[in-house]
Write an enzyme that holds these catalytic residues in place. Structure first.
Site, PDB file in Angstrom:
ATOM      1  N   CYS A 105     -41.159  11.377 -39.059  1.00 18.63           N
ATOM      2  CA  CYS A 105     -39.933  12.151 -38.845  1.00 18.63           C
ATOM      3  C   CYS A 105     -40.282  13.642 -38.777  1.00 18.63           C
ATOM      4  O   CYS A 105     -41.003  14.147 -39.653  1.00 18.63           O
ATOM      5  CB  CYS A 105     -38.968  11.889 -39.992  1.00 18.63           C
ATOM      6  SG  CYS A 105     -37.525  12.963 -39.890  1.00 18.63           S
ATOM      7  N   GLU A 135     -43.977   8.811 -48.614  1.00 19.12           N
ATOM      8  CA  GLU A 135     -43.831  10.172 -48.077  1.00 19.12           C
ATOM      9  C   GLU A 135     -44.582  11.172 -48.958  1.00 19.12           C
ATOM     10  O   GLU A 135     -45.327  12.032 -48.458  1.00 19.12           O
ATOM     11  CB  GLU A 135     -42.338  10.558 -48.014  1.00 19.12           C
ATOM     12  CG  GLU A 135     -42.127  11.980 -47.498  1.00 19.12           C
ATOM     13  CD  GLU A 135     -40.661  12.432 -47.585  1.00 19.12           C
ATOM     14  OE1 GLU A 135     -39.758  11.619 -47.326  1.00 19.12           O
ATOM     15  OE2 GLU A 135     -40.432  13.603 -47.915  1.00 19.12           O
TER      16      GLU A 135
HETATM   17  S1  SF4 Z   1     -34.135  10.629 -44.408  1.00 18.29           S
HETATM   18 FE1  SF4 Z   1     -36.331  10.797 -43.898  1.00 18.29          FE
HETATM   19  S2  SF4 Z   1     -36.462   9.907 -41.861  1.00 18.29           S
HETATM   20 FE2  SF4 Z   1     -34.315  10.409 -42.193  1.00 18.29          FE
HETATM   21  S3  SF4 Z   1     -34.008  12.478 -41.333  1.00 18.29           S
HETATM   22 FE3  SF4 Z   1     -34.470  12.664 -43.531  1.00 18.29          FE
HETATM   23  S4  SF4 Z   1     -36.670  12.974 -43.587  1.00 18.29           S
HETATM   24 FE4  SF4 Z   1     -36.203  12.128 -41.604  1.00 18.29          FE
END
Ligand code: SF4
Length: 290
Positions: A105, A135
């Site tokens: 992301c 993460e």
């Molecule tokens: S929850 Fe995780 S995958 Fe979704 S927008 Fe936020 S950082 Fe990105």
């Protein structure tokens, strides 16, 4: 029963993007489409994806070896999921010889970029998050061995001497108020620390929608999403923090309708950022049938 659905319930853009990337490879006939660990933390969605040729390899935390055959190298693709990975893992996966696609992301990429930039300048990094979450494990890889994960005040008090240059970031799915509270405690010892609120917009939106549901009169809130999903669990915790009963379910089959019927006339429904629409819709419809 009256059902109010949170506007933000369901996939965030980062998850949607990762799924689209993997699905595009599958529809173009790439076989296999491997993802390093579960593409998203939702069992039911992973089962659907598997039926289209997308398969999870590796493990939840992206630490184990991935076995690939010559055939995989010739026809397959390896996709990095939305949570991201450490630079070491990236190097390892690229060396496997398969086509490689990074679907991290971009919001996680921004956190990694901040850590990388400051680590190069000699900063120690404090990450507010779960040390076992993929993460956070990936982000630690950018800290040049000067990273520390903290979950609470006690962890901050137990930190070693971090030196003169200190920065603080957050896992993307944490509570904003807790992040700021802990950053103030850190700054008691490191008043010049640089603090970056890296909780993503999608997380903040889902968290503030809990207040919207409460203000609209929800007497309880059903939170739909995977038990491994950090942001779904956080939503359920936030509902309880707001002194409302929270019902965290993965599917509608887990709901006790007699119990709900006997207690409430108006309930809210929300869902984590990795919960597919078909699961949310099923819960909403079943509740409306009461
Ligand atoms: S929850 Fe995780 S995958 Fe979704 S927008 Fe936020 S950082 Fe990105």
């Amino acid at each position: 029963m009256e059902v109010i659905r949170a506007k933000s319930a369901g996939f965030c853009w980062g998850v949607e993007r990762a799924i689209d990337i993997a699905a595009k490879f599958a529809s173009e006939g790439k076989r296999p489409v491997y993802t390093d660990g579960p593409l998203i933390h939702n069992k039911q969605m992973m089962e659907r994806l598997e039926a289209t040729g997308i398969k999870e390899v590796g493990d939840y935390q992206s630490t184990t070896e991935v076995q690939v055959t010559d055939e995989d190298r010739a026809n397959g693709v390896l996709v990095v999921r939305a949570h991201g990975i450490s630079p070491e893992r990236r190097g390892y996966l690229k060396d496997l010889g398969m086509e490689f696609k990074d679907a991290t992301c971009p919001d996680v990429g921004i956190i990694a970029g901040k850590i990388k930039m400051h680590s190069r300048k000699g900063f120690s990094t404090v990450i507010f998050g779960d040390p076992k979450h993929p993460e956070v494990m990936g982000l630690m890889g950018y800290t040049e061995n000067r990273g520390h994960v903290i979950k609470n005040e006690e962890d901050i008090r137990g930190l070693p001497d971090l030196g003169e240059k200190v920065c603080m970031v957050s896992q993307s799915t944490m509570f904003t108020d807790e992040f700021w509270r802990l950053s103030e405690i850190l700054m008691e010892s490191y008043p010049d620390a640089l603090v970056f609120d890296t909780i993503c917009g999608a997380t903040k939106e889902r968290q503030s929608d809990i207040h919207v549901l409460k203000d609209a009169g929800a007497e309880a809130i059903v939170v739909v999403g995977g038990r491994h999903s950090a942001n779904t669990r956080k939503l359920a915790a936030l509902v309880e923090k707001e002194h409302l009963p929270a019902y965290h379910v993965e599917t509608a089959a887990e709901l006790d309708f007699d119990h709900l019927k006997s207690r409430y006339v108006k309930v809210g429904v929300t869902a984590g950022a990795s919960t597919p629409e078909f699961l949310i819709q099923e819960v909403v419809e079943k509740l409306q049938e009461i």
